[in-house]
Design a protein around this motif. Sequence first.
Motif, PDB file in Angstrom:
ATOM      1  N   VAL A 181      -3.869   0.159 -12.170  1.00 46.44           N
ATOM      2  CA  VAL A 181      -2.526   0.514 -11.713  1.00 46.44           C
ATOM      3  C   VAL A 181      -1.562   0.079 -12.809  1.00 46.44           C
ATOM      4  N   SER A 182      -0.536   0.889 -13.067  1.00 50.91           N
ATOM      5  CA  SER A 182       0.419   0.556 -14.131  1.00 50.91           C
ATOM      6  C   SER A 182       1.159  -0.739 -13.818  1.00 50.91           C
ATOM      7  N   ASP A 183       1.597  -1.428 -14.869  1.00 43.89           N
ATOM      8  CA  ASP A 183       2.298  -2.698 -14.694  1.00 43.89           C
ATOM      9  C   ASP A 183       3.547  -2.552 -13.835  1.00 43.89           C
ATOM     10  N   TYR A 184       4.269  -1.465 -14.011  1.00 37.36           N
ATOM     11  CA  TYR A 184       5.494  -1.235 -13.249  1.00 37.36           C
ATOM     12  C   TYR A 184       5.200  -1.135 -11.751  1.00 37.36           C
ATOM     13  N   VAL A 185       4.197  -0.337 -11.392  1.00 41.10           N
ATOM     14  CA  VAL A 185       3.846  -0.158  -9.978  1.00 41.10           C
ATOM     15  C   VAL A 185       3.242  -1.441  -9.415  1.00 41.10           C
ATOM     16  N   VAL A 186       2.472  -2.160 -10.218  1.00 37.46           N
ATOM     17  CA  VAL A 186       1.917  -3.439  -9.779  1.00 37.46           C
ATOM     18  C   VAL A 186       3.046  -4.400  -9.413  1.00 37.46           C
ATOM     19  N   THR A 187       4.062  -4.470 -10.251  1.00 40.53           N
ATOM     20  CA  THR A 187       5.198  -5.357  -9.975  1.00 40.53           C
ATOM     21  C   THR A 187       5.889  -4.972  -8.677  1.00 40.53           C
TER      22      THR A 187
ATOM     23  N   SER B 148       3.263   6.231  -5.298  1.00 39.73           N
ATOM     24  CA  SER B 148       3.236   6.272  -6.760  1.00 39.73           C
ATOM     25  C   SER B 148       2.017   7.027  -7.285  1.00 39.73           C
ATOM     26  N   GLY B 149       1.202   7.560  -6.395  1.00 44.09           N
ATOM     27  CA  GLY B 149       0.076   8.379  -6.814  1.00 44.09           C
ATOM     28  C   GLY B 149      -1.246   7.647  -6.954  1.00 44.09           C
ATOM     29  N   TYR B 150      -1.332   6.419  -6.447  1.00 41.30           N
ATOM     30  CA  TYR B 150      -2.574   5.652  -6.522  1.00 41.30           C
ATOM     31  C   TYR B 150      -3.218   5.616  -5.133  1.00 41.30           C
TER      32      TYR B 150
ATOM     33  N   GLN C 190       0.821  -1.206   0.000  1.00 40.71           N
ATOM     34  CA  GLN C 190       0.000   0.000   0.000  1.00 40.71           C
ATOM     35  C   GLN C 190       0.858   1.261   0.000  1.00 40.71           C
ATOM     36  N   TYR C 191       1.982   1.230   0.680  1.00 40.56           N
ATOM     37  CA  TYR C 191       2.901   2.367   0.699  1.00 40.56           C
ATOM     38  C   TYR C 191       3.402   2.677  -0.717  1.00 40.56           C
TER      39      TYR C 191
END
Length: 109
Positions: free
Chosen positions: A95-101, A60-62, A54-55
């Motif tokens: 959520v973008s793939d990068y942030v998801v990873t 990351s702005g989500y 969550q952090y």
Amino acid sequence: MRQPFSGRRLGAATALTAVTLVAGGLAMAPAASAAVTGKTATTPVKPASSGQCQYILVTSGYPITTARAQACENGAGGTWYSWELCWAGLEGTNVSDYVVTLACNAAAD
């Protein structure tokens, strides 16, 4: 002109560093710390959790929604498919793939 480190000084500094690292490493060993505190070590502490997931999302702005919080919780489940559940849940909330990873890796650690 004087050399900043002579061979003897460099050797002494290297030896002192090695002794400090070895002694510090022994002091940080679980058995040594358990002996000092009088407690026995049972289970290692899990360094990351759904909170770390969550952090990463927040920084990351989500914003955290119920679905995203649940996806992070699923990622911290400790099962072999936890990461996939986290991935599917976060990707489903755009959520973008990068942030998801990043987030799912943090939850699964």
